[in-house]
Design a protein around this motif. Structure first.
Motif, mmCIF file in Angstrom:
data_model
loop_
_atom_site.group_PDB
_atom_site.id
_atom_site.type_symbol
_atom_site.label_atom_id
_atom_site.label_comp_id
_atom_site.label_asym_id
_atom_site.label_seq_id
_atom_site.Cartn_x
_atom_site.Cartn_y
_atom_site.Cartn_z
ATOM 1 N N SER A 76 70.902 79.153 -19.478
ATOM 2 C CA SER A 76 70.322 80.170 -18.979
ATOM 3 C C SER A 76 71.070 80.524 -17.733
ATOM 4 O O SER A 76 70.695 81.494 -17.527
ATOM 5 C CB SER A 76 68.598 79.859 -18.801
ATOM 6 O OG SER A 76 68.876 78.715 -17.711
ATOM 7 N N GLU A 77 71.857 79.863 -17.258
ATOM 8 C CA GLU A 77 72.601 80.219 -15.826
ATOM 9 C C GLU A 77 73.819 80.892 -16.357
ATOM 10 O O GLU A 77 74.510 81.468 -15.457
ATOM 11 C CB GLU A 77 72.702 79.075 -14.933
ATOM 12 C CG GLU A 77 71.409 78.451 -14.322
ATOM 13 C CD GLU A 77 71.836 77.466 -13.530
ATOM 14 O OE1 GLU A 77 72.984 77.218 -13.148
ATOM 15 O OE2 GLU A 77 70.873 76.739 -13.245
ATOM 16 N N LEU A 78 74.254 80.844 -17.601
ATOM 17 C CA LEU A 78 75.461 81.504 -18.070
ATOM 18 C C LEU A 78 75.152 83.167 -18.039
ATOM 19 O O LEU A 78 73.877 83.510 -18.262
ATOM 20 C CB LEU A 78 75.869 81.247 -19.504
ATOM 21 C CG LEU A 78 76.442 79.769 -19.773
ATOM 22 C CD1 LEU A 78 76.450 79.418 -21.022
ATOM 23 C CD2 LEU A 78 77.541 79.683 -18.861
ATOM 24 N N GLN A 79 76.242 83.786 -17.986
ATOM 25 C CA GLN A 79 76.010 85.388 -18.069
ATOM 26 C C GLN A 79 76.044 85.739 -19.432
ATOM 27 O O GLN A 79 76.480 85.181 -20.214
ATOM 28 C CB GLN A 79 77.077 85.917 -17.445
ATOM 29 C CG GLN A 79 77.086 85.974 -15.764
ATOM 30 C CD GLN A 79 78.196 86.842 -15.332
ATOM 31 O OE1 GLN A 79 79.181 87.321 -15.850
ATOM 32 N NE2 GLN A 79 78.176 86.776 -13.878
ATOM 33 N N GLY A 80 74.982 86.777 -19.713
ATOM 34 C CA GLY A 80 75.012 87.184 -21.187
ATOM 35 C C GLY A 80 76.198 88.152 -21.441
ATOM 36 O O GLY A 80 77.096 88.330 -20.494
ATOM 37 N N ILE A 81 76.154 88.614 -22.651
ATOM 38 C CA ILE A 81 77.524 89.268 -22.908
ATOM 39 C C ILE A 81 77.666 90.350 -22.124
ATOM 40 O O ILE A 81 78.778 90.817 -21.858
ATOM 41 C CB ILE A 81 77.492 89.553 -24.432
ATOM 42 C CG1 ILE A 81 78.895 90.189 -25.069
ATOM 43 C CG2 ILE A 81 76.451 90.479 -24.997
ATOM 44 C CD1 ILE A 81 79.797 89.021 -25.128
ATOM 45 N N GLU A 82 76.477 91.270 -21.828
ATOM 46 C CA GLU A 82 76.850 92.635 -21.131
ATOM 47 C C GLU A 82 77.160 92.414 -19.865
ATOM 48 O O GLU A 82 78.067 92.986 -19.437
ATOM 49 C CB GLU A 82 75.309 93.323 -21.484
ATOM 50 C CG GLU A 82 75.315 93.919 -22.534
ATOM 51 C CD GLU A 82 73.812 94.532 -22.757
ATOM 52 O OE1 GLU A 82 73.567 95.173 -21.635
ATOM 53 O OE2 GLU A 82 73.298 94.701 -23.886
ATOM 54 N N ALA A 83 76.493 91.501 -19.116
ATOM 55 C CA ALA A 83 76.968 91.457 -17.624
ATOM 56 C C ALA A 83 78.362 90.517 -17.474
ATOM 57 O O ALA A 83 79.164 90.917 -16.770
ATOM 58 C CB ALA A 83 75.930 89.906 -17.184
ATOM 59 N N ALA A 84 78.694 89.774 -18.538
ATOM 60 C CA ALA A 84 79.965 89.120 -18.501
ATOM 61 C C ALA A 84 80.988 90.224 -18.685
ATOM 62 O O ALA A 84 82.289 90.259 -18.232
ATOM 63 C CB ALA A 84 80.166 88.141 -19.626
ATOM 64 N N SER A 85 80.860 91.257 -19.764
ATOM 65 C CA SER A 85 81.851 92.433 -20.288
ATOM 66 C C SER A 85 81.929 93.325 -18.952
ATOM 67 O O SER A 85 82.987 93.585 -18.560
ATOM 68 C CB SER A 85 81.002 93.126 -21.404
ATOM 69 O OG SER A 85 81.922 94.258 -21.430
ATOM 70 N N ALA A 86 80.765 93.496 -18.129
ATOM 71 C CA ALA A 86 80.699 94.496 -16.955
ATOM 72 C C ALA A 86 81.638 93.659 -15.819
ATOM 73 O O ALA A 86 82.374 94.369 -15.341
ATOM 74 C CB ALA A 86 79.580 94.722 -16.658
ATOM 75 N N LYS A 87 81.340 92.519 -15.686
ATOM 76 C CA LYS A 87 82.344 91.704 -14.753
ATOM 77 C C LYS A 87 83.753 91.620 -15.072
ATOM 78 O O LYS A 87 84.743 91.854 -14.369
ATOM 79 C CB LYS A 87 81.862 90.269 -14.653
ATOM 80 C CG LYS A 87 82.356 89.285 -13.776
ATOM 81 C CD LYS A 87 81.883 87.840 -13.708
ATOM 82 C CE LYS A 87 82.809 86.995 -13.038
ATOM 83 N NZ LYS A 87 82.139 85.630 -13.106
ATOM 84 N N TRP A 88 83.902 91.458 -16.446
ATOM 85 C CA TRP A 88 85.359 91.520 -16.775
ATOM 86 C C TRP A 88 86.012 92.955 -16.625
ATOM 87 O O TRP A 88 87.221 93.003 -16.094
ATOM 88 C CB TRP A 88 85.458 91.271 -18.383
ATOM 89 C CG TRP A 88 86.878 91.177 -18.721
ATOM 90 C CD1 TRP A 88 88.028 90.095 -18.654
ATOM 91 C CD2 TRP A 88 87.476 91.964 -19.309
ATOM 92 N NE1 TRP A 88 88.896 90.363 -19.248
ATOM 93 C CE2 TRP A 88 89.001 91.670 -19.732
ATOM 94 C CE3 TRP A 88 87.141 93.171 -20.061
ATOM 95 C CZ2 TRP A 88 89.583 92.450 -20.716
ATOM 96 C CZ3 TRP A 88 88.086 94.288 -20.915
ATOM 97 C CH2 TRP A 88 89.343 93.721 -20.998
ATOM 98 N N LYS A 89 85.238 94.012 -17.007
ATOM 99 C CA LYS A 89 85.760 95.172 -16.654
ATOM 100 C C LYS A 89 86.132 95.868 -15.268
ATOM 101 O O LYS A 89 87.076 96.163 -14.839
ATOM 102 C CB LYS A 89 84.815 96.093 -17.301
ATOM 103 C CG LYS A 89 84.900 96.266 -18.949
ATOM 104 C CD LYS A 89 83.932 97.340 -19.346
ATOM 105 C CE LYS A 89 83.818 97.371 -20.910
ATOM 106 N NZ LYS A 89 82.905 98.149 -21.325
ATOM 107 N N ALA A 90 85.280 94.891 -14.366
ATOM 108 C CA ALA A 90 85.306 95.401 -12.896
ATOM 109 C C ALA A 90 86.522 94.555 -12.400
ATOM 110 O O ALA A 90 87.143 95.287 -11.736
ATOM 111 C CB ALA A 90 84.148 95.145 -12.145
ATOM 112 N N GLU A 91 86.831 93.260 -12.874
ATOM 113 C CA GLU A 91 88.012 92.757 -12.623
ATOM 114 C C GLU A 91 89.466 93.132 -13.005
ATOM 115 O O GLU A 91 90.354 93.343 -12.275
ATOM 116 C CB GLU A 91 87.966 91.107 -13.028
ATOM 117 C CG GLU A 91 86.871 90.382 -12.340
ATOM 118 C CD GLU A 91 86.688 88.980 -13.018
ATOM 119 O OE1 GLU A 91 87.228 88.736 -14.143
ATOM 120 O OE2 GLU A 91 85.928 88.235 -12.451
ATOM 121 N N MET A 92 89.230 93.694 -14.009
ATOM 122 C CA MET A 92 90.464 94.691 -14.683
ATOM 123 C C MET A 92 90.554 95.869 -13.810
ATOM 124 O O MET A 92 91.825 96.070 -13.703
ATOM 125 C CB MET A 92 90.249 94.973 -16.222
ATOM 126 C CG MET A 92 90.365 93.846 -17.029
ATOM 127 S SD MET A 92 91.953 93.067 -17.211
ATOM 128 C CE MET A 92 91.622 91.494 -16.194
#
Length: 152
Positions: A121-137
């Motif tokens: 439950s502490e892992l990020q979901g797909i949407e949050a992880a995708s948003a984080k990845w896009k921001a990093e890129m």
């Protein structure tokens, strides 16, 4: 009043009832998911040609996935940081892991035996992880662009 034999029978019956109540009450679906989790990790281990890295399951119903590998780090603080970074690489898998019945996930260093286990439950979901990845890129792209001085 009950005699000694009757009282003893009553106590044995009560103990048996408590034991039976504690028996397996999981649904067939929960049992199926447990078998699937174990089979999936066994298959992954069989397909993995690097015998230095492998999966284990833990927990009463095999609900914890542990990735065992050598991190090659002796410093405990640096090892913990590397393990937490490795866990974060599984962000985006939260929904799939929960669907498969995993409750915990983590890593074990093969050399030291150090483990870090976190709730899925502490892992990020797909949407949050995708948003984080896009921001990093986006940050990396803007940092890579050359700064052009303004013309006067």
């Amino acid at each position: 009043m009950l005699g000694y034999g009757a009282m003893r029978t009553l106590y044995v019956s009560m103990a048996l009832a408590v034991t039976l109540l504690g028996c397996e009450r999981r649904t067939e679906e929960a049992k199926r998911l447990e078998q699937k989790r174990v089979a999936d990790l066994m298959e992954s281990n069989a397909l993995n040609h690097d015998r230095e890295t492998y999966w284990l399951t833990a927990g009463e119903h095999h609900t914890t996935a542990i990735r065992v590998k050598s991190f090659g780090i002796e410093d405990p603080t640096a090892l913990k940081a590397a393990m937490l970074e490795a866990i974060s690489n599984y962000d985006g898998a939260k929904e799939a892991m929960e669907k498969d019945g995993w409750t915990h996930f983590g890593f074990r260093d093969k050399d030291t035996g150090t483990e870090i286990i976190k709730p899925v439950s502490e892992l990020q979901g797909i949407e949050a992880a995708s948003a984080k990845w896009k921001a990093e890129m986006k940050t990396k792209e803007s940092a890579a662009r050359p700064v052009v001085p303004k013309q006067q």
